[in-house]
Design an enzyme around this catalytic site. Structure first.
Site, PDB file in Angstrom:
ATOM      1  N   THR A  50      -7.642   0.400  33.866  1.00 14.47           N
ATOM      2  CA  THR A  50      -7.302   1.367  34.903  1.00 14.47           C
ATOM      3  C   THR A  50      -5.955   0.949  35.498  1.00 14.47           C
ATOM      4  O   THR A  50      -5.286   0.055  34.967  1.00 14.47           O
ATOM      5  CB  THR A  50      -8.360   1.404  36.031  1.00 14.47           C
ATOM      6  N   ARG A  51      -5.585   1.562  36.617  1.00 16.08           N
ATOM      7  CA  ARG A  51      -4.348   1.166  37.296  1.00 16.08           C
ATOM      8  C   ARG A  51      -4.608   0.094  38.348  1.00 16.08           C
ATOM      9  O   ARG A  51      -3.745  -0.183  39.189  1.00 16.08           O
ATOM     10  CB  ARG A  51      -3.674   2.408  37.917  1.00 16.08           C
ATOM     11  N   LYS A  52      -5.780  -0.514  38.287  1.00 16.47           N
ATOM     12  CA  LYS A  52      -6.099  -1.621  39.189  1.00 16.47           C
ATOM     13  C   LYS A  52      -5.521  -2.902  38.601  1.00 16.47           C
ATOM     14  O   LYS A  52      -6.215  -3.715  37.995  1.00 16.47           O
ATOM     15  CB  LYS A  52      -7.615  -1.728  39.380  1.00 16.47           C
ATOM     16  N   VAL A  53      -4.220  -3.052  38.776  1.00 13.40           N
ATOM     17  CA  VAL A  53      -3.484  -4.176  38.198  1.00 13.40           C
ATOM     18  C   VAL A  53      -2.752  -4.929  39.299  1.00 13.40           C
ATOM     19  O   VAL A  53      -2.694  -4.478  40.451  1.00 13.40           O
ATOM     20  CB  VAL A  53      -2.474  -3.687  37.137  1.00 13.40           C
ATOM     21  N   THR A  57      -8.768  -5.654  34.406  1.00 12.69           N
ATOM     22  CA  THR A  57      -7.494  -6.172  34.920  1.00 12.69           C
ATOM     23  C   THR A  57      -7.572  -6.697  36.347  1.00 12.69           C
ATOM     24  O   THR A  57      -6.557  -7.139  36.895  1.00 12.69           O
ATOM     25  CB  THR A  57      -6.387  -5.092  34.862  1.00 12.69           C
TER      26      THR A  57
END
Length: 320
Positions: free
Chosen positions: A164-167, A302
């Site tokens: 996901t964009r949970k970086v 991530t």
């Protein structure tokens, strides 16, 4: 066990199993990114440790000490290229990106030689921690991604496991997204400019109309960008598909309800991509797998990964 029989130089990535992913990276930009990391690590420009050790040429050995998927080699090369002139990285035959490696199974002492780094010792030590941080984290993401994909395949599911964009905020996201690919998972969108995702907050902020939100997004996205809508109910999902969304995310659904709703959506909109998301982990993923689900995304890939253990050791010298 000797690892020196087949060495790979830092400039030759073609022997790596993930050469294609290495070529995905714009290396001048990677080196610029790494240069910023070095500057952040040494903001006053003083390197007292470098003063102590001097600039004599030395050799350091890079060891892998815990099992996992090896990933992050291009970032290590970039670190030592940016630390100062005269550094080189020589990779051993084991340093194949995407390979799952158990050092204990390949060595007598539980650690495996992956590379040697040659050059002025102050430059080697300047880059040591940055290189290890990038390598251990990239390998950690790749390892969790590999395990997740293997679990999905073991149940006969052929869809995409994605991150996901949970970086990590900032440019380190590149390392984590690269690790997803090396591990066999999908990156999902890289940033806000790549693919449109209309989440519940977007829909709520424009009065709750999915149709109007998708219509407005399409004016900028055109034909070339997919639009995804995060949905909390089957009604939302059908509205999104009717409005022309390319991807419908079923977010935080109970597994059995999700599978029933995914089937219903596919029956009416067979070309819409259906993504299952929301708190899914490797231990719960099986419950969400269905022939009608195309993508299962996990933020944990991530933001909850374990790092792989590496160390870099300068060969001992009797001189001071």
């Amino acid at each position: 066990m000797s690892c020196n029989s087949s060495e790979i130089s830092s400039e030759d990535e073609s022997s790596s199993g993930s050469a294609g992913f290495r070529n995905l990276l714009h290396m001048p930009e990677v080196r610029s990114m790494v240069s910023r990391w070095i500057s952040i690590d040494m903001p006053s420009t003083f390197d007292v440790g470098g003063l102590v050790v001097g600039s004599t040429n030395k050799t350091a050995k890079l060891w892998m000490k815990s099992p996992g998927v090896f990933a992050g080699r291009p970032f290590v090369n970039a670190v030592f290229a940016e630390c100062g002139p005269g550094c080189s990285v020589i990779w051993t035959e084991h340093a194949v990106e995407g390979a799952f490696i158990d050092p204990a199974a390949l060595s007598h002492d539980g650690k495996l030689l992956m590379a040697t780094v040659n050059g002025p010792v102050n430059y080697i030590l300047r880059g040591e921690r940055i290189a290890l941080n990038a390598l251990s984290r990239c390998s950690g993401v790749a390892t969790d991604s590999f395990k997740s994909v293997q679990i999905a395949r073991s149940f006969g599911w052929t869809g995409t496991v994605a991150g996901t964009r949970k970086v990590t905020p900032g440019d380190f996201r590149v390392v984590e997204k690269y690790g997803l690919l090396v591990g066999g998972a999908g990156t999902h969108r890289l940033d806000l400019s790549q693919m449109v995702m209309l989440k519940d907050n977007h829909i709520g902020a424009v009065g709750g109309s999915i149709l109007e939100a998708v219509k407005k997004a399409r004016t900028a996205a055109g034909f070339h960008q997919k639009i995804e809508v995060e949905c909390q109910s089957i009604e939302d999902a059908l509205d999104a598909a009717t409005a022309g969304a390319d991807v419908v995310m079923l977010d935080n659904f109970e597994p059995e309800q999700l599978k029933m709703d995914a089937r219903r959506i596919k029956e009416q909109f067979p070309y819409v991509i259906i993504e299952a998301s929301g708190g899914i982990t490797n231990s719960t993923m099986r419950s969400y797998l269905s022939e009608h689900v195309d993508v299962v995304s996990q933020g944990a890939l991530t933001q909850g990964y374990n790092c792989i253990d590496y160390s870099l050791k300068i060969e001992a010298s009797a001189e001071f």
